[in-house]
Design an enzyme around this catalytic site. Sequence first.
Site, PDB file in Angstrom:
ATOM      1  N   HIS A 186      13.005  15.635  13.892  1.00 34.64           N
ATOM      2  CA  HIS A 186      13.397  15.689  15.307  1.00 34.64           C
ATOM      3  C   HIS A 186      14.280  16.928  15.505  1.00 34.64           C
ATOM      4  O   HIS A 186      15.167  17.187  14.693  1.00 34.64           O
ATOM      5  CB  HIS A 186      14.160  14.421  15.700  1.00 34.64           C
ATOM      6  N   ARG A 197       2.862  10.016  19.612  1.00 31.36           N
ATOM      7  CA  ARG A 197       2.520   8.638  19.990  1.00 31.36           C
ATOM      8  C   ARG A 197       3.621   7.718  19.503  1.00 31.36           C
ATOM      9  O   ARG A 197       4.020   7.792  18.335  1.00 31.36           O
ATOM     10  CB  ARG A 197       1.212   8.174  19.321  1.00 31.36           C
ATOM     11  N   ARG A 203      -3.361  -0.082  21.870  1.00 32.79           N
ATOM     12  CA  ARG A 203      -2.517   0.549  20.857  1.00 32.79           C
ATOM     13  C   ARG A 203      -2.804  -0.053  19.471  1.00 32.79           C
ATOM     14  O   ARG A 203      -2.845   0.636  18.471  1.00 32.79           O
ATOM     15  CB  ARG A 203      -1.037   0.343  21.233  1.00 32.79           C
ATOM     16  N   GLY A 233       1.393  22.062  15.050  1.00 28.16           N
ATOM     17  CA  GLY A 233       1.393  21.772  13.615  1.00 28.16           C
ATOM     18  C   GLY A 233       2.131  22.775  12.751  1.00 28.16           C
ATOM     19  O   GLY A 233       1.820  22.914  11.562  1.00 28.16           O
TER      20      GLY A 233
HETATM   21  C1  GRF Z   1       9.010  20.074  16.394  1.00 23.05           C
HETATM   22  O1  GRF Z   1      10.055  20.666  17.122  1.00 23.05           O
HETATM   23  C2  GRF Z   1       9.435  18.738  15.855  1.00 23.05           C
HETATM   24  O2  GRF Z   1      10.779  18.684  15.514  1.00 23.05           O
HETATM   25  C3  GRF Z   1       9.156  17.809  17.006  1.00 23.05           C
HETATM   26  O3  GRF Z   1       7.978  18.304  17.586  1.00 23.05           O
HETATM   27  C4  GRF Z   1       7.851  19.690  17.313  1.00 23.05           C
HETATM   28  C5  GRF Z   1       6.519  19.872  16.634  1.00 23.05           C
HETATM   29  O4  GRF Z   1       6.192  21.227  16.435  1.00 23.05           O
HETATM   30  N1  GRF Z   1       9.064  16.445  16.547  1.00 23.05           N
HETATM   31  P1  GRF Z   1       5.012  21.598  15.451  1.00 23.05           P
HETATM   32  O5  GRF Z   1       3.774  20.889  15.952  1.00 23.05           O
HETATM   33  O6  GRF Z   1       5.397  21.127  14.083  1.00 23.05           O
HETATM   34  O7  GRF Z   1       4.881  23.084  15.527  1.00 23.05           O
END
Ligand code: GRF
Length: 218
Positions: A113, A95, A69, A16
């Site tokens: 991402h 998910r 789901r 998080g």
């Molecule tokens: C991040 O690298 C985000 O881009 C990807 O998952 C990771 C989550 O990290 N979707 P965090 O839980 O926010 O520390």
Amino acid sequence: MTLKKVRTAILISGRGSNMQALVKAARAADYPAEIVLVASNRPEAPGLAWAEAQGIKTVAIDHKNHATRDAFEASLQHTLEAAGTELVALAGFMRLMTSVFVERWRDRMINIHPSLLPSFKGLHTHERVLAAGARITGCTVHFVRPEMDEGPIIAQAAVPVLSGDTEATLAARVLAAEHALYPAALSLVASKRARCDGEKVIISQDLNPAAPLYSPSL
Ligand code: GRF
């Protein structure tokens, strides 16, 4: 005049750290979004405990306790509606969601991402970037569409790949950019300075040519 803040829910599955960046940014009086809920499909997600300690409403919706789901998504939808959610920010939410759920939140759900989309969709991004020998990678905030890591791009930050990088060093450099980019992108969407026009995003903000690696500028 008091700012009418957009009620935003954040969905996580683990650490998080992006959620934390959004929560901290949203503390500013002039930030256009307020975080009304942090929900996780994993009750043990460390990010959930952190959010709770900040006094934010938190909910664990364990996907393992739902037979299908659809049942999981019905619980999630109910939780989001109960919190008066207007915008959903996915932050390491692991998910895949059905197209019914995604379409219900069309142009109102965003994701981050850790690559420059449309390159390197999917998992193990940094490993694949290193294997490909790319010199520049980065991160992308986009509106969510039913296909994984697809959707209109709101904002991107470019990050150099350095010689000697390992997955861990590259991930840390990209993550630092994520923590700056995601709050800026949520701000653009919540203030309607970024809006979807079909499958493209229109940004009504001048770019800062002094920061060419960030588009739009932070
Ligand atoms: C991040 O690298 C985000 O881009 C990807 O998952 C990771 C989550 O990290 N979707 P965090 O839980 O926010 O520390």
